[in-house]
Design an enzyme around this catalytic site. Sequence first.
Site, PDB file in Angstrom:
ATOM      1  N   ASP A  51       8.922   7.543  -0.826  1.00 31.31           N
ATOM      2  CA  ASP A  51       8.558   6.276  -1.487  1.00 31.31           C
ATOM      3  C   ASP A  51       7.147   5.863  -1.069  1.00 31.31           C
ATOM      4  O   ASP A  51       6.615   4.852  -1.545  1.00 31.31           O
ATOM      5  CB  ASP A  51       9.596   5.178  -1.220  1.00 31.31           C
ATOM      6  CG  ASP A  51       9.766   4.847   0.245  1.00 31.31           C
ATOM      7  OD1 ASP A  51       9.163   5.533   1.104  1.00 31.31           O
ATOM      8  OD2 ASP A  51      10.514   3.893   0.548  1.00 31.31           O
ATOM      9  N   SER A  52       6.496   6.691  -0.220  1.00 32.80           N
ATOM     10  CA  SER A  52       5.061   6.525   0.033  1.00 32.80           C
ATOM     11  C   SER A  52       4.271   6.726  -1.252  1.00 32.80           C
ATOM     12  O   SER A  52       3.079   6.411  -1.305  1.00 32.80           O
ATOM     13  CB  SER A  52       4.587   7.510   1.114  1.00 32.80           C
ATOM     14  OG  SER A  52       5.030   8.820   0.839  1.00 32.80           O
ATOM     15  N   GLU A 122      16.630   4.811   4.629  1.00 30.20           N
ATOM     16  CA  GLU A 122      16.123   4.271   5.892  1.00 30.20           C
ATOM     17  C   GLU A 122      17.170   3.344   6.515  1.00 30.20           C
ATOM     18  O   GLU A 122      17.644   2.419   5.853  1.00 30.20           O
ATOM     19  CB  GLU A 122      14.834   3.459   5.645  1.00 30.20           C
ATOM     20  CG  GLU A 122      13.680   4.320   5.180  1.00 30.20           C
ATOM     21  CD  GLU A 122      12.384   3.531   4.996  1.00 30.20           C
ATOM     22  OE1 GLU A 122      12.330   2.334   5.370  1.00 30.20           O
ATOM     23  OE2 GLU A 122      11.423   4.124   4.474  1.00 30.20           O
ATOM     24  N   GLU A 189      10.375   8.457  12.763  1.00 27.25           N
ATOM     25  CA  GLU A 189       8.973   8.113  12.499  1.00 27.25           C
ATOM     26  C   GLU A 189       8.418   7.240  13.616  1.00 27.25           C
ATOM     27  O   GLU A 189       8.993   6.216  13.981  1.00 27.25           O
ATOM     28  CB  GLU A 189       8.877   7.379  11.140  1.00 27.25           C
ATOM     29  CG  GLU A 189       7.446   6.991  10.789  1.00 27.25           C
ATOM     30  CD  GLU A 189       7.248   6.630   9.326  1.00 27.25           C
ATOM     31  OE1 GLU A 189       8.177   6.822   8.498  1.00 27.25           O
ATOM     32  OE2 GLU A 189       6.152   6.135   8.994  1.00 27.25           O
TER      33      GLU A 189
HETATM   34  O1  KIV Z   1       7.871   8.047   2.163  1.00 28.53           O
HETATM   35  C1  KIV Z   1       7.495   8.920   2.953  1.00 28.53           C
HETATM   36  O2  KIV Z   1       6.466   9.596   2.735  1.00 28.53           O
HETATM   37  C2  KIV Z   1       8.266   9.133   4.167  1.00 28.53           C
HETATM   38  C3  KIV Z   1       7.680  10.034   5.220  1.00 28.53           C
HETATM   39  C4  KIV Z   1       6.545   9.385   5.880  1.00 28.53           C
HETATM   40  C5  KIV Z   1       8.704  10.502   6.179  1.00 28.53           C
HETATM   41  O3  KIV Z   1       9.330   8.611   4.312  1.00 28.53           O
END
Ligand code: KIV
Length: 271
Positions: A51-52, A122, A189
Amino acid sequence: MSVHAEFKKVTTHALQEMKRQGEKISMLTAYDYTMALLVDRAGVDVVLVGDSASNVMAGHETTLPITLDHMIYHASSVVRGVDRALVVVDMPFGTYQGNSKEALSSAVRIMKESGGHAVKLEGGQEIIDSIERILRAGIPVMGHLGLTPQSIYKFGTYTVRAKEEAEAEKLIEDALALEKAGCFALVLEKIPASLAKKVSDALAIPVIGIGAGQGVDGQVLVLHDMLGMNHNFNPRFLRRYANLDTVIHDAVSHYVSDVKELKFPTDQESY
Ligand code: KIV
């Protein structure tokens, strides 16, 4: 022969076998077809449709605004580019925390509409009902503890988590609960390396770290960060393997000046 080369397709079981055999797992994000194709061909084991994408693709400050429809769009593009890697899709904020029924229907939509192979959520014990219900439907779940960016407004900052004993103890309990529930792997993380190693040693499932040191079973980075496409983001854990921002800037400015100076196209590039 390395375990890595043995697997034509990476499955959740293959990842667990890699941990048993001591082979480290490589994971990178991708959000579109072209990048997914490149990353998969280069041999990465797990492609995370993170979700980044909310930050990297859409320019939002946090991961909170991205929707289930957006994630399904990114994930289905990635799936079309991947042949070997396991594709894990982040469940976006607000699609699984409310209740387990909603969590299951969000996960089912991701699996049906994107073709992804697993989902990532998460949180720990507070979302265990959602995780268990998704797992009962036959959908593999990857956990994510430590700095969980969907909770950024609770944390207040992106600094290292679980430095204090109480938070570290809760993280260990959460990790054990996720494994007991049936998660196939766990992302940790931005936590102290010693704590991450302790968790990895305590669990049979693979632990994949980002900013969590060497003592875990694999590493994950955000693709655009490790390719050096964003020089405004400089956490200590980030290693840049290329400087694509310079490469892209130079190529584009070269193109612009060629167009202005009538150097492109030439006769050979015309019909
Ligand atoms: O959304 C993401 O890119 C992540 C990674 C940083 C583990 O959850």
